[in-house]
Design an enzyme around this catalytic site. Structure first.
Site, PDB file in Angstrom:
ATOM      1  CE  LYS A  52      -2.363   5.239  -5.176  1.00 28.18           C
ATOM      2  NZ  LYS A  52      -1.689   4.790  -3.933  1.00 28.18           N
ATOM      3  CB  SER A  72      -2.906   1.186  -3.365  1.00 27.32           C
ATOM      4  OG  SER A  72      -2.354   2.392  -2.865  1.00 27.32           O
ATOM      5  CB  SER A 108       0.567   2.272  -1.300  1.00 26.80           C
ATOM      6  OG  SER A 108      -0.462   1.488  -0.764  1.00 26.80           O
TER       7      SER A 108
END
Lengths: 471, 137
Positions: free
Chosen positions: A82, A160, A184
């Site tokens: 990420k 996210s 997330s």
């Protein structure tokens, strides 16, 4: 270019072939890179690919393995991280325009851990700007635009860790690293039909990771199976003096034997009746979840109905998250730089966060302490709490999330407020061929329980082996 | 602080204004301290806003005005409307927290320490002796 079936193989299967020298890490990396270059942009899955670094790491891995220096099950395995994890010399954008050119001169702890076991960084996965810390209304709240769901590109991946979900689901890497403050990891895992693991708070170091809410941020793997998650978790877990939130050495580490045993034990399952409100369930998800319940009844010795304690837990989690995010991004808010963010809500949400009083924040922290005790008592009767990861399947790309995904999420609030481990595994599909996730939550520190339960469930089902058709 | 602002506040001025708002919020009508609040549509009337008590409405409105007093020139009308709505939406969470019964001795989880295993109070051993040299105060 390797066959799609190889690119969708589990870490366990790839590792066996790499260790026995039947599979070249360089060839595997080249194949994932080619597929990522072809499909990544269609899904807005990557913030950036790192082909030079990836091929360099792959060549080193290949040489080491040829010489007989095999480091373990992640050696030569390509992954994506990420884009809030610092990678030395490579832009780390946090998904946000104001940080588009941000470059760190050091690696996040998780990146170093994976480097040390020989994993290969293919690229940085796209994410919601600032991990959604200042709020967002639309899937497009990202420097890379809206992440498209590989199962239906008209739908969102959830956030996210949006790119991480898309990458694993589309077979663009063997696994990805995501982060969760509230939902997330587990939500994108459910929407994208992959296995995602949120560890107990403090088991994986956040050094070098963007901070959103200091007392709630966690880092975890998203992969093809619970067993793969366990392998990856074993590599990234551990105490770190640079992250004061990490647990002591003996509590943070996670070991997995070479055989992948997860110390099987009879797990007592609490099937939650009040995790989601009936009215929030999509009927197609209800159908899938009822079937998953039957599977659990068949294969787990003790499945009983459980109920979450009632109280202002979500409110406390909201206040803590809002205050801590307000603090994390205080300078950006006060300077007005938030106006450069993509999402209309993110541009103004921080100002509201800054108005919450210290007394209210402290009261929320006191409520957290009470809730932790209540959950300890609940886990006297159960090893795991189980329910749908989300009551709905992947949502349309242009949905106003403040209306369409605004239902109550008490288990998400409780789990993240108390730092409890959770695992989402695929458990079926709706009639529109969208994946549904089943969520396991355990007491703090009992990460083995969720991983073992997920593995057991996946021994009797094959939902985790399904993948979308993208060609 | 936004340099474009025509009404910069010092930290002290901000603290005074915030303190005034919080101290007076419980007994002074909003329109007395916040003239704009009565002229513009209050939080209660904003579309999709939660239903708030008069006190809750006042507090939400004071938060909104606090933001405007510091950063008002940064927002267009739509953003102001959304800010007012968000201030109102925050209010129920704050009230739920305040209505939760907490005893004076309930301590905060200042830095989250997951309860990895149930912590027990240490039991003094039967033959425990005070350390040499230890004295009662």
């Amino acid at each position: 270019m390797l066959k799609e079936s190889v690119l969708y193989a589990s870490v366990g299967d790839l590792a066996k072939r790499i260790q026995s020298k039947q599979l070249s890490p360089v060839e595997l990396t080249e194949s994932y890179l080619a597929r990522s270059e072809k499909l990544g942009p269609k899904l807005n899955a990557y913030a950036r690919l790192t082909p030079t670094l990836a091929l360099e790491q792959a060549q080193i891995a290949e040489k080491e393995i040829r010489k007989g220096h095999y480091r373990g099950p992640l050696h030569g395995i390509p992954y994506a991280a990420k884009d809030l994890l610092a990678v030395k010399g490579i832009p780390t954008t946090w998904g946000a325009k104001p940080f588009a050119d941000q470059v760190f001169d050091y690696n996040a702890a998780v990146i170093d851990h994976l480097k040390n076991v020989g994993a290969i960084l293919l690229g940085k996965s796209a994410m919601i700007e600032l991990a959604g810390g200042l709020g967002y209304m639309y899937a497009s709240a990202s420097l890379q635009g809206e992440a498209r769901n590989p199962w239906n590109t008209g739908c969102w991946t959830c956030g996210s860790s949006s790119g991480s979900g898309a990458i694993v689901s589309a077979g663009l890497a063997a696994f990805a690293i995501g982060t969760e403050t509230w939902g997330s990891i587990v939500c994108p895992s459910a929407f994208c039909g992959v296995s995602g693991f949120r560890p107990t708070y403090g088991r994986a170091s956040r050094y070098g990771a963007m901070a959103l809410a200091y007392s709630m941020d966690k880092i975890g793997p998203m992969a093809r199976s619970a067993e793969d998650c366990a392998r990856i978790f074993a590599a990234i877990a551990g105490h770190d003096v640079r992250d004061r939130g990490t647990l002591p050495v003996d509590r943070a580490a996670f070991t997995l034997s070479p055989a992948g045993d997860l110390k099987p034990r009879a797990l007592r399952i609490g099937w939650l009746k009040n995790a989601w409100k009936e009215r929030d369930y999509d009927p197609a998800v209800t159908k899938v979840i009822e079937a998953a319940h039957k599977t659990l009844l068949r294969h787990f010795p003790a499945v009983k109905t459980a109920t979450l304690p009632e109280g202002p837990w979500e409110d406390a989690a909201n206040v803590i998250l809002s205050c801590e995010a307000g603090s994390s991004f205080s300078q950006m808010i006060r300077s007005g730089k938030v106006s450069e963010l993509t999402d209309p809500q993110a541009r103004i949400g921080g100002y509201v966060n800054l108005t919450i009083s210290g007394a209210d924040y402290n009261s929320a922290l006191r409520i957290r302490e009470i809730l932790q005790q209540k959950m300890v008592e609940l886990f006297d009767d159960y090893d795991l709490l189980v329910t749908a990861t989300q009551p709905v399947p992947a949502t349309p790309l242009n949905l106003d999330l403040s209306k369409g995904l605004a239902f109550a999420d008490p288990l998400g609030g409780i789990g993240n407020l108390c730092g409890l481990p959770a695992l989402s595994v695929p458990c079926g599909f709706t009639d529109k061929k969208l994946p549904v996730g089943l969520q396991f939550v355990a007491r703090a520190g009992d990460d083995s329980a969720v991983l073992q339960a997920g593995r057991t469930y996946q021994q009797f089902t094959d939902w985790h082996r399904k993948h979308p058709s993208l060609n | 602080m936004n340099k474009k602002s025509g009404r910069l506040l010092s930290r002290r001025q901000f603290a005074q204004r915030a303190a005034m708002l919080s101290a007076t919020a419980s007994f002074v009508p909003a329109e007395v301290i916040l003239p704009e609040a009565s002229a513009a549509s209050p939080a209660q009337d904003t579309q999709n806003s939660p239903k708030l008590s008069p006190e809750g409405q006042l507090e939400a409105e004071s938060r909104y005005q606090q933001i405007l007093s510091l950063y008002g020139n940064r927002f267009d009308e739509e953003q102001k409307s959304n800010l007012r709505r968000m201030c109102a939406e925050l209010q129920p969470s704050l009230e739920n927290i305040r209505n939760f019964k907490l005893e004076n001795g309930d301590v905060p989880a200042l830095y989250l320490k997951p309860l990895v295993e149930r912590e027990k109070k240490p039991q003094p051993s039967a033959n425990s002796q005070p350390a040499p040299g230890s004295k009662k105060p």
